[in-house]
Design a protein around this motif. Structure first.
Motif, PDB file in Angstrom:
ATOM      1  N   GLY A 142      21.991  37.757  38.853  1.00 44.07           N
ATOM      2  CA  GLY A 142      23.083  38.495  38.245  1.00 44.07           C
ATOM      3  C   GLY A 142      22.593  39.433  37.178  1.00 44.07           C
ATOM      4  N   LEU A 143      23.518  40.073  36.490  1.00 46.89           N
ATOM      5  CA  LEU A 143      23.188  41.025  35.439  1.00 46.89           C
ATOM      6  C   LEU A 143      22.863  40.341  34.122  1.00 46.89           C
ATOM      7  N   VAL A 144      23.254  39.073  33.981  1.00 48.84           N
ATOM      8  CA  VAL A 144      22.944  38.296  32.786  1.00 48.84           C
ATOM      9  C   VAL A 144      21.943  37.222  33.185  1.00 48.84           C
ATOM     10  N   GLU A 145      20.814  37.181  32.517  1.00 52.72           N
ATOM     11  CA  GLU A 145      19.745  36.238  32.837  1.00 52.72           C
ATOM     12  C   GLU A 145      20.270  34.808  32.931  1.00 52.72           C
ATOM     13  N   GLY A 146      20.040  34.162  34.070  1.00 49.30           N
ATOM     14  CA  GLY A 146      20.417  32.772  34.258  1.00 49.30           C
ATOM     15  C   GLY A 146      21.836  32.545  34.742  1.00 49.30           C
ATOM     16  N   CYS A 147      22.666  33.566  34.703  1.00 52.29           N
ATOM     17  CA  CYS A 147      24.056  33.421  35.145  1.00 52.29           C
ATOM     18  C   CYS A 147      24.163  33.723  36.640  1.00 52.29           C
ATOM     19  N   GLU A 148      25.130  33.098  37.242  1.00 45.17           N
ATOM     20  CA  GLU A 148      25.409  33.355  38.647  1.00 45.17           C
ATOM     21  C   GLU A 148      26.833  33.860  38.766  1.00 45.17           C
ATOM     22  N   TYR A 149      27.050  34.801  39.645  1.00 42.70           N
ATOM     23  CA  TYR A 149      28.410  35.236  39.914  1.00 42.70           C
ATOM     24  C   TYR A 149      28.539  35.528  41.393  1.00 42.70           C
ATOM     25  N   ARG A 150      29.758  35.432  41.867  1.00 45.00           N
ATOM     26  CA  ARG A 150      30.045  35.754  43.251  1.00 45.00           C
ATOM     27  C   ARG A 150      31.369  36.501  43.278  1.00 45.00           C
ATOM     28  N   VAL A 151      31.361  37.656  43.907  1.00 49.17           N
ATOM     29  CA  VAL A 151      32.581  38.428  44.083  1.00 49.17           C
ATOM     30  C   VAL A 151      33.259  37.879  45.325  1.00 49.17           C
ATOM     31  N   LEU A 152      34.404  37.229  45.121  1.00 50.45           N
ATOM     32  CA  LEU A 152      35.101  36.549  46.204  1.00 50.45           C
ATOM     33  C   LEU A 152      36.015  37.477  46.993  1.00 50.45           C
ATOM     34  N   LYS A 153      36.677  38.388  46.306  1.00 53.83           N
ATOM     35  CA  LYS A 153      37.627  39.281  46.970  1.00 53.83           C
ATOM     36  C   LYS A 153      37.787  40.556  46.168  1.00 53.83           C
ATOM     37  N   VAL A 154      37.823  41.678  46.876  1.00 46.95           N
ATOM     38  CA  VAL A 154      37.998  42.981  46.255  1.00 46.95           C
ATOM     39  C   VAL A 154      39.136  43.709  46.964  1.00 46.95           C
ATOM     40  N   ASP A 155      40.038  44.290  46.190  1.00 45.00           N
ATOM     41  CA  ASP A 155      41.107  45.125  46.739  1.00 45.00           C
ATOM     42  C   ASP A 155      40.956  46.518  46.126  1.00 45.00           C
ATOM     43  N   PRO A 156      40.246  47.428  46.820  1.00 46.36           N
ATOM     44  CA  PRO A 156      40.001  48.763  46.257  1.00 46.36           C
ATOM     45  C   PRO A 156      41.261  49.594  46.069  1.00 46.36           C
ATOM     46  N   GLU A 157      42.303  49.331  46.830  1.00 46.08           N
ATOM     47  CA  GLU A 157      43.532  50.111  46.705  1.00 46.08           C
ATOM     48  C   GLU A 157      44.231  49.856  45.368  1.00 46.08           C
ATOM     49  N   SER A 158      44.295  48.599  44.964  1.00 47.55           N
ATOM     50  CA  SER A 158      44.943  48.268  43.695  1.00 47.55           C
ATOM     51  C   SER A 158      43.941  47.986  42.582  1.00 47.55           C
ATOM     52  N   ASN A 159      42.633  48.029  42.901  1.00 45.57           N
ATOM     53  CA  ASN A 159      41.571  47.761  41.926  1.00 45.57           C
ATOM     54  C   ASN A 159      41.712  46.387  41.282  1.00 45.57           C
ATOM     55  N   ILE A 160      41.794  45.385  42.148  1.00 44.95           N
ATOM     56  CA  ILE A 160      41.810  43.995  41.723  1.00 44.95           C
ATOM     57  C   ILE A 160      40.568  43.313  42.292  1.00 44.95           C
TER      58      ILE A 160
END
Length: 135
Positions: A1-19
Motif C-alpha cells: 500500500g501507500l503507507v508502509e506496513g498497511c494493507e488496503y483493498r478496494v472492494l467496490k468502485v462506482d465511477p458514476e457517483s464517485n463512491i
C-alpha cells in the motif's frame, strides 16, 4: 500500500457517483500520512483500535469525516481493521490529499482506486501506483 506496513483493498468502485468502498488493515504502531478530505468518508472499525489526536475509535465505532477535515490516523499497541466508504459525489473524482514528511503532497482519486479495484496483491505489485496519483 501507500503507507508502509498497511494493507488496503478496494472492494467496490462506482465511477458514476464517485463512491468507493475499501477495507484497511493497520498494524500496531502505525502512523499514516496526514491527509485532507475532498470527500465525505465513513470508517467503521471492524477490529482493533485507532485514533486521531483527540478521538479514539474501537471495534464497532464509526468515524464520520467531511471535506476539508485534516487528520492523521494512528494505531498504538493494537492494530485496526476498517471498512471505509468514500463519497465523492457527481463530478468529484478526487478523494484524499496526502501530505508527506518532506512537505510534498499528492491526491488520490478515482483513476487510482478504479485501477486497483478487487485485484490481488500480486497484481497490485505490477502496477505503478505513483503514475495513477493526481498532483
Amino acid at each position: 500500500g501507500l503507507v508502509e506496513g498497511c494493507e488496503y483493498r478496494v472492494l467496490k468502485v462506482d465511477p458514476e457517483s464517485n463512491i468507493v468502498v475499501l477495507n484497511f488493515r493497520f498494524p500496531p504502531h502505525t502512523k499514516t500520512q496526514m491527509h485532507d478530505h475532498y470527500c465525505t468518508a465513513m470508517a467503521y472499525t471492524l477490529d482493533g483500535e485507532w485514533m486521531y489526536e483527540d478521538q479514539v475509535f474501537r471495534k464497532g465505532d464509526l468515524a464520520f469525516e467531511v471535506p476539508g477535515e485534516v487528520h492523521q490516523p494512528i494505531t498504538k499497541e493494537s492494530g485496526a481493521e476498517l471498512l471505509t466508504i468514500l463519497f465523492g459525489g457527481k463530478g468529484k473524482d478526487r478523494f484524499l490529499k496526502n501530505f508527506e514528511d518532506d512537505g510534498s503532497s499528492y491526491s488520490i482519486g478515482m483513476k487510482m482506486l478504479k485501477a486497483v479495484e478487487r485485484i490481488s496483491p500480486e497484481e497490485l505489485a505490477l502496477i505503478d501506483l505513483q503514475s495513477l496519483l493526481d498532483e
